[in-house]
Scaffold this active site. Structure first.
Site, PDB file in Angstrom:
ATOM      1  N   ASP A   1       0.817  -1.221   0.104  1.00 52.26           N
ATOM      2  CA  ASP A   1       0.001  -0.040  -0.159  1.00 52.26           C
ATOM      3  C   ASP A   1       0.948   1.389  -0.154  1.00 52.26           C
ATOM      4  OD1 ASP A   1       1.145  -0.396   2.642  1.00 52.26           O
ATOM      5  OD2 ASP A   1      -1.095  -0.440   3.562  1.00 52.26           O
ATOM      6  N   HIS A   2       1.914   1.370   0.223  1.00 60.60           N
ATOM      7  CA  HIS A   2       2.743   2.472   0.512  1.00 60.60           C
ATOM      8  C   HIS A   2       3.630   2.694  -0.668  1.00 60.60           C
ATOM      9  CE1 HIS A   2       2.360   1.892   4.735  1.00 60.60           C
ATOM     10  NE2 HIS A   2       3.113   2.927   5.170  1.00 60.60           N
TER      11      HIS A   2
ATOM     12  N   ASP B   1       3.881  -1.489  11.501  1.00 57.26           N
ATOM     13  CA  ASP B   1       3.308  -0.073  11.054  1.00 57.26           C
ATOM     14  C   ASP B   1       2.588   0.573  12.346  1.00 57.26           C
ATOM     15  OD1 ASP B   1       2.739   1.818   8.071  1.00 57.26           O
ATOM     16  OD2 ASP B   1       1.478   2.027  10.072  1.00 57.26           O
TER      17      ASP B   1
ATOM     18  N   ARG C   1      -0.433  12.571  10.341  1.00 58.56           N
ATOM     19  CA  ARG C   1       0.715  13.243  10.576  1.00 58.56           C
ATOM     20  C   ARG C   1       1.066  14.386   9.682  1.00 58.56           C
ATOM     21  NH1 ARG C   1       3.756   7.231  11.321  1.00 58.56           N
ATOM     22  NH2 ARG C   1       2.866   7.140  13.609  1.00 58.56           N
TER      23      ARG C   1
ATOM     24  N   SER D   1       6.456   7.144  12.901  1.00 54.16           N
ATOM     25  CA  SER D   1       6.445   5.782  12.157  1.00 54.16           C
ATOM     26  C   SER D   1       7.124   4.789  13.106  1.00 54.16           C
ATOM     27  CB  SER D   1       7.220   6.278  11.007  1.00 54.16           C
ATOM     28  OG  SER D   1       7.653   4.945  10.432  1.00 54.16           O
TER      29      SER D   1
ATOM     30  N   ARG E   1       9.008   2.649  11.286  1.00 55.64           N
ATOM     31  CA  ARG E   1      10.195   2.183  10.598  1.00 55.64           C
ATOM     32  C   ARG E   1      11.353   1.916  11.112  1.00 55.64           C
ATOM     33  NH1 ARG E   1      10.016   7.971   7.660  1.00 55.64           N
ATOM     34  NH2 ARG E   1       7.734   7.267   7.756  1.00 55.64           N
TER      35      ARG E   1
HETATM   36  C1  MIC Z   1       4.084   6.222   8.336  1.00 56.07           C
HETATM   37  O1  MIC Z   1       2.619   6.639   8.430  1.00 56.07           O
HETATM   38  O2  MIC Z   1       4.830   6.833   8.767  1.00 56.07           O
HETATM   39  C2  MIC Z   1       4.318   4.725   7.792  1.00 56.07           C
HETATM   40  C3  MIC Z   1       4.952   5.080   6.506  1.00 56.07           C
HETATM   41  O3  MIC Z   1       3.186   3.983   7.607  1.00 56.07           O
HETATM   42  C4  MIC Z   1       5.284   4.079   8.762  1.00 56.07           C
HETATM   43  C5  MIC Z   1       5.544   2.919   8.388  1.00 56.07           C
HETATM   44  C6  MIC Z   1       7.068   3.119   7.382  1.00 56.07           C
HETATM   45  O4  MIC Z   1       7.813   3.899   7.722  1.00 56.07           O
HETATM   46  O5  MIC Z   1       7.137   2.276   6.650  1.00 56.07           O
HETATM   47  C7  MIC Z   1       4.509   3.894  10.121  1.00 56.07           C
HETATM   48  O6  MIC Z   1       3.646   4.420  10.508  1.00 56.07           O
HETATM   49  O7  MIC Z   1       4.948   2.984  11.073  1.00 56.07           O
HETATM   50 FE1  SF4 Z   2      -0.203   4.574   5.081  1.00 50.48          FE
HETATM   51 FE2  SF4 Z   2       1.191   5.377   7.423  1.00 50.48          FE
HETATM   52 FE3  SF4 Z   2      -0.328   6.908   6.018  1.00 50.48          FE
HETATM   53 FE4  SF4 Z   2      -1.545   5.134   7.274  1.00 50.48          FE
HETATM   54  S1  SF4 Z   2      -0.330   6.812   8.355  1.00 50.48           S
HETATM   55  S2  SF4 Z   2      -1.953   5.692   5.284  1.00 50.48           S
HETATM   56  S3  SF4 Z   2       0.008   3.702   7.170  1.00 50.48           S
HETATM   57  S4  SF4 Z   2       1.739   6.093   5.376  1.00 50.48           S
END
Ligand code: MIC
Ligand code: SF4
Length: 642
Positions: A64-65, A119, A379, A535, A537
């Site tokens: 999805d990313h 995630d 975010r 995140s 990550r």
């Molecule tokens: C995000 O919302 O920052 C992400 C991308 O979904 C991350 C995961 C990632 O960095 O791959 C998260 O929320 O954990």
């Molecule tokens: Fe995707 Fe993270 Fe954004 Fe949710 S917050 S839509 S999991 S990138």
């Protein structure tokens, strides 16, 4: 005293430890999820563990990313993930099927179970009474290998909801209110458990918006009861059998209680660049808006999008605004299509984007220079949108729709539109044809597809008795993992390639960081409060490890990042006296004696200072991990000596 829901869920899954707030506990994980941006690394780690098939009840791999596919990297990663899923007994949700959290809620989530996801927004599942937590990919790989998940027994904050939301005020405003009250670090070590009469008026999509964005509090997770409303949702998903009741005992207590009167809430918005900079929309009314984005795992349900469609119906997007809408899942997209909502959006001038994370993670749809973008996301960290000078305002779908129509921040109640009521459908479209179940027996014969973007795993070395080096960087408070390891269209495709991605560590804060770390042969990072929020990550630990970062010393850490540092053998420490933070500068020569890991001794050679630090190793296992040079060395029993 009876048990609250959090305690019941932990009690039912505990393997080790005492249920006393702050104590280390190990729990059994029933379900896991991964997404592609963290999944490739998680599965490389899982492979390295030498387990033949996942040992969970259910594991799902989502894409999805990374769906921009500007080169071979993303499609190669997708092929890798699909083959790994088939090989190890994992469901594979194909690109286009939707955002992991939305799809998991629709098709797989189950009240009363535990879910660990790579995630940070995995707590979305708390909306149906799941104990759903975000973690680094390595922790998820360990859970897939049948290992327990280690966490600190959380404090449970009861959020008592009274009253009912008024028209044009919705779940997003509830969680923004909680963020206003508790801030982005107010939830560290806590679970937010919702209760009280106001819960009954919230449907599952609303509850899940609240638990999803509870991640921004730094919380371990958030949870709602599983009741008749949950049952009706699961029934409409054709999954009534997954339901079971879950409620707190009448005599249950909480470590703290906050109360929110839903009827008194107004439309709220989080101002740039933190989710807790909350203001009333009416107080910022008139602020010029250049872009509106509706979607993300927080607010992209059928209900959210039909509400937006109704508000846009017969109206048009302001000429100065670009409106992008990304439906949370293929289910949502097909249902807004069938019910005519999509056509109202298109007629109003919306740009319909793919079902996925998209603009939320800076994969396209970046705002213009210095422009304000109002987003229904979770975010708004600086630069995350892809445009450093842009200001992201987080708000409800209703407030987003109002801004799209008028071109300025607008309290949706002031538009004079009749209240919109979107009920949960009696039956959702439950076409799972974009989810590939794992083949049963012949799985072992599947060969794994590895494109050139999949670089081999890197491991930390065991530390000796002393860590020495220079201070590579000194940051302020609330540094996010987006600061440490940015995402976006340029960097995200490199997630499976550590040497390449490490070039971008701290890029937005100090573009020279990676170069300096290499020249100085690694060293230390100094941080302020709540270091590593946001995140999950693990690349924000893995890439610094690759650059030779051996220890991070801060005023305090965010939960998932702290665990990730330990997992990759980077020693996390906090200043005993926060004032010592001011005494250290970038470039200082530090020596850290860790011959007794419980009582490390730090000396700043440049300043001739001894500084007291406390290692953030909550359990015996944490200490073992650091000594072994990380979890991978420990799990595969192949630790190398430095
Ligand atoms: C995000 O919302 O920052 C992400 C991308 O979904 C991350 C995961 C990632 O960095 O791959 C998260 O929320 O954990
Ligand atoms: Fe995707 Fe993270 Fe954004 Fe949710 S917050 S839509 S999991 S990138």
């Amino acid at each position: 005293m009876g048990l609250n829901i959090t305690q019941k869920l932990i009690k039912a899954h505990i393997i080790e430890g005492k249920m006393t707030a702050g104590a280390p506990v190990a729990i059994r994980i029933d379900q896991t999820l991964t997404q592609d941006a963290t999944g490739t690394m998680a599965y490389l780690q899982f492979e390295a563990m030498g387990v033949d098939r996942v040992r969970t009840d259910l594991s799902v791999s989502y894409v999805d990313h990374n769906m921009l596919q500007t080169g071979f990297e993303n499609p190669d990663d997708h092929a890798f993930l699909q083959s790994v899923a088939a090989r190890y007994g994992i469901y594979f949700s194909r690109p286009g099927n939707g955002i992991c959290h939305q799809v998991h809620l629709e098709r797989f989530g189950q009240p009363g179970t535990t879910l660990l996801g790579s995630d940070s927004h995995t707590p979305t599942g708390g909306g149906i009474g799941q104990l759903a937590m975000g973690a680094g990919g390595l922790d998820v790989a360990l859970a897939m290998a049948g290992q327990p998940f280690f966490l600190k027994m959380p404090r449970v904050i009861g959020v008592k909801l009274a009253g009912a939301l008024r028209p044009f005020v919705s779940a997003k405003d509830v969680i923004l209110e909680v963020l206003r009250l508790k801030t982005v670090k107010g939830g560290v070590g806590c679970v937010f458990e919702y209760f009280g009469p106001g819960v009954e008026g919230l449907d599952v999509p609303s509850r899940s918006t609240i638990t999803n964005m509870g991640a921004e509090l730094g919380a371990t997770t958030s949870v709602f009861p599983s009741d008749g409303i949950t049952k009706a949702f699961l029934k409409a998903q054709g999954r009534e059998g997954a339901w079971r009741r879950l409620k707190a005992d009448a005599s249950a207590g909480y470590d703290e209680v906050i109360e929110i009167d839903l009827s008194a809430l107004e439309p709220l918005a989080a101002m740039p660049h933190m989710p807790d900079k909350v203001q009333r929309v009416k107080d910022i009314a008139g602020l010029e808006v250049r872009q509106v984005a509706i979607g993300s795992c927080t607010n992209s349900s059928y209900k959210d999008l039909m509400t937006v469609a109704a508000m846009l119906g017969g109206r048009h997007v302001a000429p100065s605004v670009s409106l992008g809408i990304s439906p949370g899942s293929r289910q949502v997209l097909s249902m807004i299509t069938e019910s005519g909502g999509l056509s109202s959006m298109i007629k109003a001038g919306a740009r319909i984007l793919e079902s996925g994370c998209g603009p939320c993670i800076g994969m396209g749809f970046a705002p213009p220079t210095g422009g304000v973008s109002v987003r229904s996301f979770n975010r708004n960290f600086e630069g995350r949108s892809g445009t450093k000078s842009a200001g992201i305002i987080l708000a409800s779908p209703e407030t987003c729709a109002a801004a799209a129509i008028t071109g300025v921040m607008t309290d949706p109640r002031s538009l004079g539109i009749a209240p919109v009521v979107v009920k949960i459908p009696r039956k959702y479209n439950s076409d799972d044809s974009m989810i590939i179940p794992p083949p049963p027996e012949e799985a072992v014969k599947v060969s794994i597809v590895r494109g050139p973007n999949i670089a081999p795993l890197a491991r930390a070395e065991r530390p000796g008795n002393e860590i020495s080096g220079r201070v590579l960087i000194k940051t302020g408070d609330n540094i996010t993992t987006d600061h440490i390891m940015p995402a976006g269209a340029k960097v995200l495709p490199l997630r499976s390639n550590l040497p390449k991605i490490s070039e971008f560590v701290f890029e937005a804060v100090d573009a020279q960081f990676a170069k300096r770390a290499k020249e100085w042969g690694g060293g230390f990072v100094i941080g302020g409060e709540n270091y590593g929020q946001g995140s999950s990550r693990e690349h924000a630990a893995l890439a610094p490890m690759y650059l030779g970062v051996k220890a991070v010393i801060t005023k305090s850490f965010a939960r998932i990042h702290l665990a990730n540092l330990i997992n990759f053998g980077i020693l996390p420490l906090v200043f005993k006296d926060a004032g010592d933070y001011d005494k250290i500068s970038q470039g200082d020569e530090l020596v850290l004696d860790i011959s007794d890991i419980d009582k490390p001794k730090l000396e700043d050679k440049t300043r001739g200072l001894k500084i007291s630090v406390i290692p953030q190793l909550g359990s015996a296992r944490d200490k073992e991990l650091i000594k072994a040079g990380g979890a991978l060395n420990l799990a595969s029993g192949s630790a190398r000596k430095a």
